[in-house]
Design a protein around this motif. Sequence first.
Motif, PDB file in Angstrom:
ATOM      1  N   ALA A  89       0.807  -1.218   0.000  1.00 28.05           N
ATOM      2  CA  ALA A  89       0.000   0.000   0.000  1.00 28.05           C
ATOM      3  C   ALA A  89       0.845   1.276   0.000  1.00 28.05           C
ATOM      4  O   ALA A  89       0.408   2.319  -0.489  1.00 28.05           O
ATOM      5  CB  ALA A  89      -0.947   0.007   1.200  1.00 28.05           C
ATOM      6  N   SER A  90       2.082   1.196   0.518  1.00 27.28           N
ATOM      7  CA  SER A  90       2.918   2.389   0.593  1.00 27.28           C
ATOM      8  C   SER A  90       3.780   2.593  -0.649  1.00 27.28           C
ATOM      9  O   SER A  90       4.415   3.622  -0.799  1.00 27.28           O
ATOM     10  CB  SER A  90       3.810   2.329   1.841  1.00 27.28           C
ATOM     11  N   GLY A  91       3.830   1.611  -1.553  1.00 21.14           N
ATOM     12  CA  GLY A  91       4.616   1.765  -2.769  1.00 21.14           C
ATOM     13  C   GLY A  91       5.482   0.552  -3.060  1.00 21.14           C
ATOM     14  O   GLY A  91       5.211  -0.551  -2.593  1.00 21.14           O
ATOM     15  N   TYR A  92       6.543   0.792  -3.820  1.00 16.76           N
ATOM     16  CA  TYR A  92       7.431  -0.282  -4.249  1.00 16.76           C
ATOM     17  C   TYR A  92       8.600  -0.451  -3.290  1.00 16.76           C
ATOM     18  O   TYR A  92       9.031   0.490  -2.631  1.00 16.76           O
ATOM     19  CB  TYR A  92       7.991   0.002  -5.646  1.00 16.76           C
ATOM     20  N   GLY A  93       9.139  -1.653  -3.263  1.00 16.27           N
ATOM     21  CA  GLY A  93      10.339  -1.973  -2.497  1.00 16.27           C
ATOM     22  C   GLY A  93      11.031  -3.151  -3.142  1.00 16.27           C
ATOM     23  O   GLY A  93      10.541  -3.713  -4.128  1.00 16.27           O
ATOM     24  N   ILE A  94      12.173  -3.517  -2.596  1.00 17.04           N
ATOM     25  CA  ILE A  94      12.874  -4.700  -3.096  1.00 17.04           C
ATOM     26  C   ILE A  94      13.300  -5.566  -1.921  1.00 17.04           C
ATOM     27  O   ILE A  94      13.413  -5.105  -0.782  1.00 17.04           O
ATOM     28  CB  ILE A  94      14.103  -4.356  -3.969  1.00 17.04           C
ATOM     29  N   SER A  95      13.527  -6.820  -2.222  1.00 16.52           N
ATOM     30  CA  SER A  95      14.150  -7.756  -1.299  1.00 16.52           C
ATOM     31  C   SER A  95      15.069  -8.634  -2.139  1.00 16.52           C
ATOM     32  O   SER A  95      15.017  -8.589  -3.375  1.00 16.52           O
ATOM     33  CB  SER A  95      13.111  -8.593  -0.547  1.00 16.52           C
ATOM     34  N   ALA A  96      15.909  -9.400  -1.477  1.00 17.65           N
ATOM     35  CA  ALA A  96      16.869 -10.222  -2.213  1.00 17.65           C
ATOM     36  C   ALA A  96      17.042 -11.583  -1.555  1.00 17.65           C
ATOM     37  O   ALA A  96      16.930 -11.710  -0.331  1.00 17.65           O
ATOM     38  CB  ALA A  96      18.220  -9.509  -2.284  1.00 17.65           C
ATOM     39  N   ASP A  97      17.304 -12.559  -2.378  1.00 17.54           N
ATOM     40  CA  ASP A  97      17.672 -13.893  -1.925  1.00 17.54           C
ATOM     41  C   ASP A  97      18.945 -14.296  -2.647  1.00 17.54           C
ATOM     42  O   ASP A  97      19.046 -14.130  -3.874  1.00 17.54           O
ATOM     43  CB  ASP A  97      16.563 -14.911  -2.225  1.00 17.54           C
ATOM     44  N   LEU A  98      19.908 -14.805  -1.887  1.00 20.58           N
ATOM     45  CA  LEU A  98      21.159 -15.299  -2.448  1.00 20.58           C
ATOM     46  C   LEU A  98      21.204 -16.811  -2.252  1.00 20.58           C
ATOM     47  O   LEU A  98      20.959 -17.298  -1.144  1.00 20.58           O
ATOM     48  CB  LEU A  98      22.366 -14.663  -1.754  1.00 20.58           C
ATOM     49  N   MET A  99      21.497 -17.526  -3.307  1.00 19.28           N
ATOM     50  CA  MET A  99      21.683 -18.970  -3.248  1.00 19.28           C
ATOM     51  C   MET A  99      23.156 -19.233  -3.527  1.00 19.28           C
ATOM     52  O   MET A  99      23.663 -18.857  -4.598  1.00 19.28           O
ATOM     53  CB  MET A  99      20.803 -19.687  -4.275  1.00 19.28           C
ATOM     54  N   VAL A 100      23.816 -19.857  -2.574  1.00 22.81           N
ATOM     55  CA  VAL A 100      25.257 -20.059  -2.650  1.00 22.81           C
ATOM     56  C   VAL A 100      25.550 -21.551  -2.783  1.00 22.81           C
ATOM     57  O   VAL A 100      25.048 -22.355  -1.997  1.00 22.81           O
ATOM     58  CB  VAL A 100      25.952 -19.496  -1.390  1.00 22.81           C
ATOM     59  N   ARG A 101      26.363 -21.898  -3.770  1.00 23.67           N
ATOM     60  CA  ARG A 101      26.829 -23.275  -3.942  1.00 23.67           C
ATOM     61  C   ARG A 101      28.325 -23.301  -3.664  1.00 23.67           C
ATOM     62  O   ARG A 101      29.084 -22.561  -4.286  1.00 23.67           O
ATOM     63  CB  ARG A 101      26.581 -23.769  -5.367  1.00 23.67           C
ATOM     64  N   LEU A 102      28.710 -24.159  -2.728  1.00 21.05           N
ATOM     65  CA  LEU A 102      30.116 -24.375  -2.405  1.00 21.05           C
ATOM     66  C   LEU A 102      30.395 -25.872  -2.485  1.00 21.05           C
ATOM     67  O   LEU A 102      30.546 -26.555  -1.466  1.00 21.05           O
ATOM     68  CB  LEU A 102      30.435 -23.844  -1.001  1.00 21.05           C
ATOM     69  N   PRO A 103      30.467 -26.416  -3.717  1.00 25.14           N
ATOM     70  CA  PRO A 103      30.664 -27.855  -3.860  1.00 25.14           C
ATOM     71  C   PRO A 103      31.971 -28.311  -3.224  1.00 25.14           C
ATOM     72  O   PRO A 103      32.996 -27.644  -3.338  1.00 25.14           O
ATOM     73  CB  PRO A 103      30.680 -28.076  -5.371  1.00 25.14           C
ATOM     74  N   GLY A 104      31.889 -29.442  -2.542  1.00 25.29           N
ATOM     75  CA  GLY A 104      33.085 -30.013  -1.933  1.00 25.29           C
ATOM     76  C   GLY A 104      33.478 -29.411  -0.599  1.00 25.29           C
ATOM     77  O   GLY A 104      34.490 -29.795  -0.020  1.00 25.29           O
ATOM     78  N   VAL A 105      32.711 -28.470  -0.090  1.00 24.73           N
ATOM     79  CA  VAL A 105      33.010 -27.837   1.207  1.00 24.73           C
ATOM     80  C   VAL A 105      32.004 -28.364   2.221  1.00 24.73           C
ATOM     81  O   VAL A 105      30.800 -28.377   1.966  1.00 24.73           O
ATOM     82  CB  VAL A 105      32.940 -26.298   1.114  1.00 24.73           C
ATOM     83  N   ALA A 106      32.515 -28.810   3.370  1.00 24.34           N
ATOM     84  CA  ALA A 106      31.650 -29.337   4.424  1.00 24.34           C
ATOM     85  C   ALA A 106      30.608 -28.292   4.820  1.00 24.34           C
ATOM     86  O   ALA A 106      30.911 -27.092   4.857  1.00 24.34           O
ATOM     87  CB  ALA A 106      32.481 -29.734   5.638  1.00 24.34           C
ATOM     88  N   PRO A 107      29.361 -28.716   5.113  1.00 23.09           N
ATOM     89  CA  PRO A 107      28.281 -27.770   5.410  1.00 23.09           C
ATOM     90  C   PRO A 107      28.605 -26.742   6.496  1.00 23.09           C
ATOM     91  O   PRO A 107      28.303 -25.559   6.331  1.00 23.09           O
ATOM     92  CB  PRO A 107      27.119 -28.674   5.830  1.00 23.09           C
ATOM     93  N   GLY A 108      29.212 -27.153   7.586  1.00 27.42           N
ATOM     94  CA  GLY A 108      29.553 -26.207   8.650  1.00 27.42           C
ATOM     95  C   GLY A 108      30.550 -25.159   8.190  1.00 27.42           C
ATOM     96  O   GLY A 108      30.399 -23.960   8.481  1.00 27.42           O
ATOM     97  N   THR A 109      31.561 -25.599   7.457  1.00 25.89           N
ATOM     98  CA  THR A 109      32.568 -24.684   6.919  1.00 25.89           C
ATOM     99  C   THR A 109      31.936 -23.757   5.882  1.00 25.89           C
ATOM    100  O   THR A 109      32.220 -22.550   5.864  1.00 25.89           O
ATOM    101  CB  THR A 109      33.735 -25.471   6.292  1.00 25.89           C
ATOM    102  N   ALA A 110      31.072 -24.314   5.038  1.00 26.70           N
ATOM    103  CA  ALA A 110      30.399 -23.503   4.027  1.00 26.70           C
ATOM    104  C   ALA A 110      29.576 -22.399   4.684  1.00 26.70           C
ATOM    105  O   ALA A 110      29.603 -21.248   4.241  1.00 26.70           O
ATOM    106  CB  ALA A 110      29.510 -24.385   3.150  1.00 26.70           C
ATOM    107  N   GLN A 111      28.867 -22.729   5.753  1.00 27.12           N
ATOM    108  CA  GLN A 111      28.052 -21.723   6.446  1.00 27.12           C
ATOM    109  C   GLN A 111      28.927 -20.633   7.049  1.00 27.12           C
ATOM    110  O   GLN A 111      28.590 -19.451   6.984  1.00 27.12           O
ATOM    111  CB  GLN A 111      27.190 -22.366   7.532  1.00 27.12           C
ATOM    112  N   GLU A 112      30.070 -21.018   7.608  1.00 22.52           N
ATOM    113  CA  GLU A 112      31.005 -20.023   8.154  1.00 22.52           C
ATOM    114  C   GLU A 112      31.484 -19.074   7.056  1.00 22.52           C
ATOM    115  O   GLU A 112      31.574 -17.861   7.274  1.00 22.52           O
ATOM    116  CB  GLU A 112      32.205 -20.709   8.796  1.00 22.52           C
ATOM    117  N   LEU A 113      31.807 -19.621   5.887  1.00 26.09           N
ATOM    118  CA  LEU A 113      32.277 -18.782   4.779  1.00 26.09           C
ATOM    119  C   LEU A 113      31.184 -17.831   4.300  1.00 26.09           C
ATOM    120  O   LEU A 113      31.443 -16.657   4.026  1.00 26.09           O
ATOM    121  CB  LEU A 113      32.772 -19.649   3.624  1.00 26.09           C
ATOM    122  N   VAL A 114      29.952 -18.330   4.220  1.00 24.81           N
ATOM    123  CA  VAL A 114      28.817 -17.487   3.819  1.00 24.81           C
ATOM    124  C   VAL A 114      28.614 -16.366   4.834  1.00 24.81           C
ATOM    125  O   VAL A 114      28.410 -15.203   4.461  1.00 24.81           O
ATOM    126  CB  VAL A 114      27.542 -18.335   3.652  1.00 24.81           C
TER     127      VAL A 114
END
Length: 139
Positions: A89-114
């Motif tokens: 109702a107040s007008g236009y805005g933006i939002s964003a989503d980032l999808m990150v692929r870090l193949p071969g990196v352990a999930p915990g380490t990947a999250q730390e890097l992100v």
Amino acid sequence: MSVIYTAEVVSSGDGRKGRVHSSDGVLELVLDAPKEVGGAGEQTNPEQLFAAGYAACFHSALRLSAREARVTLDEEPTVTARVHLERDASGYGISADLMVRLPGVAPGTAQELVDRAHARCPYSRAVRGNIRVGIALES
């Protein structure tokens, strides 16, 4: 902070249905609004340009974070940015989503890097607290 680079781009014509060009002549584009807001959707638009800049900037911050953490990236990481044009109702805005692929990196380490990349990326810093940004690790 001290300025180390300034990008200068001029918009002319009809804004979303106009033209943009950089002062150094490297960037020269015709713009068109997306079909969803009444344009033909045949040219790039501001949301695509923002998404391109955010994805590239975050990708650089991610690679720097990996180097500093001494994490070897055996396969090429990718960052996909989705920038959403929203309206309420107040007008236009933006939002964003980032999808990150870090193949071969352990999930915990990947999250730390992100997390490190999100803390240092100039785009993330610029929008922090101003727009919704979602970040997801893809496998």
